[in-house]
Design a protein around this motif. Sequence first.
Motif, short mmCIF file in Angstrom:
data_model
loop_
_atom_site.label_atom_id
_atom_site.label_comp_id
_atom_site.label_asym_id
_atom_site.label_seq_id
_atom_site.Cartn_x
_atom_site.Cartn_y
_atom_site.Cartn_z
N LYS A 96 -4.51 -1.73 42.73
CA LYS A 96 -3.09 -1.49 43.04
C LYS A 96 -2.29 -1.24 41.77
CE LYS A 96 0.74 -3.39 45.63
NZ LYS A 96 1.21 -4.48 46.50
N ARG A 97 -2.54 -2.03 40.74
CA ARG A 97 -1.80 -1.88 39.47
C ARG A 97 -2.10 -0.54 38.82
NH1 ARG A 97 0.31 -6.08 36.18
NH2 ARG A 97 1.29 -5.12 34.39
N LEU A 98 -3.37 -0.15 38.79
CA LEU A 98 -3.75 1.13 38.17
C LEU A 98 -3.20 2.32 38.96
CD1 LEU A 98 -7.36 0.16 37.19
CD2 LEU A 98 -5.64 1.00 35.59
N ALA A 99 -3.07 2.19 40.27
CA ALA A 99 -2.54 3.27 41.09
C ALA A 99 -1.11 3.63 40.69
CB ALA A 99 -2.60 2.90 42.56
N GLY A 100 -0.38 2.65 40.15
CA GLY A 100 0.99 2.89 39.73
C GLY A 100 1.14 3.38 38.30
N MET A 101 0.02 3.59 37.64
CA MET A 101 0.04 4.04 36.24
C MET A 101 -0.31 5.52 36.17
SD MET A 101 -1.95 0.79 34.52
CE MET A 101 -2.00 1.54 32.90
N ARG A 102 0.09 6.15 35.07
CA ARG A 102 -0.27 7.55 34.88
C ARG A 102 -1.69 7.66 34.31
NH1 ARG A 102 3.89 8.93 30.10
NH2 ARG A 102 5.04 7.41 31.27
N ALA A 103 -2.31 8.81 34.54
CA ALA A 103 -3.66 9.06 34.02
C ALA A 103 -3.67 8.89 32.51
CB ALA A 103 -4.12 10.45 34.41
N GLY A 104 -4.68 8.22 32.00
CA GLY A 104 -4.81 7.97 30.57
C GLY A 104 -4.19 6.65 30.14
N GLY A 105 -3.40 6.03 31.01
CA GLY A 105 -2.83 4.73 30.69
C GLY A 105 -3.92 3.66 30.64
N GLN A 106 -3.71 2.67 29.81
CA GLN A 106 -4.72 1.62 29.65
C GLN A 106 -4.18 0.27 30.08
OE1 GLN A 106 -6.25 1.83 25.64
NE2 GLN A 106 -7.65 3.47 26.21
N LEU A 107 -5.09 -0.54 30.60
CA LEU A 107 -4.74 -1.86 31.12
C LEU A 107 -5.85 -2.84 30.78
CD1 LEU A 107 -2.74 -3.46 32.99
CD2 LEU A 107 -4.23 -2.80 34.89
N PHE A 154 -11.37 -6.92 30.23
CA PHE A 154 -11.82 -5.55 30.43
C PHE A 154 -10.68 -4.62 30.10
CE2 PHE A 154 -13.82 -8.35 33.49
CZ PHE A 154 -15.16 -8.06 33.36
N LEU A 155 -10.93 -3.62 29.26
CA LEU A 155 -9.94 -2.60 28.97
C LEU A 155 -10.30 -1.37 29.79
CD1 LEU A 155 -7.47 -1.60 27.44
CD2 LEU A 155 -9.00 -0.91 25.57
N ILE A 156 -9.38 -0.99 30.67
CA ILE A 156 -9.62 0.12 31.58
C ILE A 156 -8.62 1.23 31.29
CG2 ILE A 156 -9.62 0.85 34.01
CD1 ILE A 156 -10.33 -2.05 34.72
N GLU A 157 -9.12 2.46 31.28
CA GLU A 157 -8.26 3.64 31.16
C GLU A 157 -8.23 4.33 32.51
OE1 GLU A 157 -8.28 6.23 27.57
OE2 GLU A 157 -9.05 7.68 29.02
N ARG A 158 -7.02 4.51 33.02
CA ARG A 158 -6.88 5.12 34.33
C ARG A 158 -7.35 6.57 34.31
NH1 ARG A 158 -4.18 8.01 38.01
NH2 ARG A 158 -3.48 7.08 39.95
N GLY A 159 -8.15 6.91 35.30
CA GLY A 159 -8.67 8.27 35.42
C GLY A 159 -7.74 9.18 36.16
#
Length: 76
Positions: free
Chosen positions: A24-35, A71-76
């Motif tokens: 849900k959190r990643l869905a609200g981020m732009r592509a390339g954003g990291q979390l 975990f460091l994730i980059e949104r695709g």
Amino acid sequence: MDTVAEIYDLRGLNCPLPVLKAKKRLAGMRAGGQLWLETTDPLAVIDIPAFCSEDGHRLVETETVTGGHRFLIERG
């Protein structure tokens, strides 16, 4: 461009909540954003990489920390 990854504290949550909340959190981020995800669920070491692979995100880094994992994730 230097970006600072946000930290999402998912400690204390058990499967499947860390993945569901991260999705849900990643869905609200732009592509390339990291979390950064911080977890204490022992199954996260299996679930988070599988989630990234299935949803097209890049798992940049995994760290073992006291009491859990990060975990460091980059949104695709």
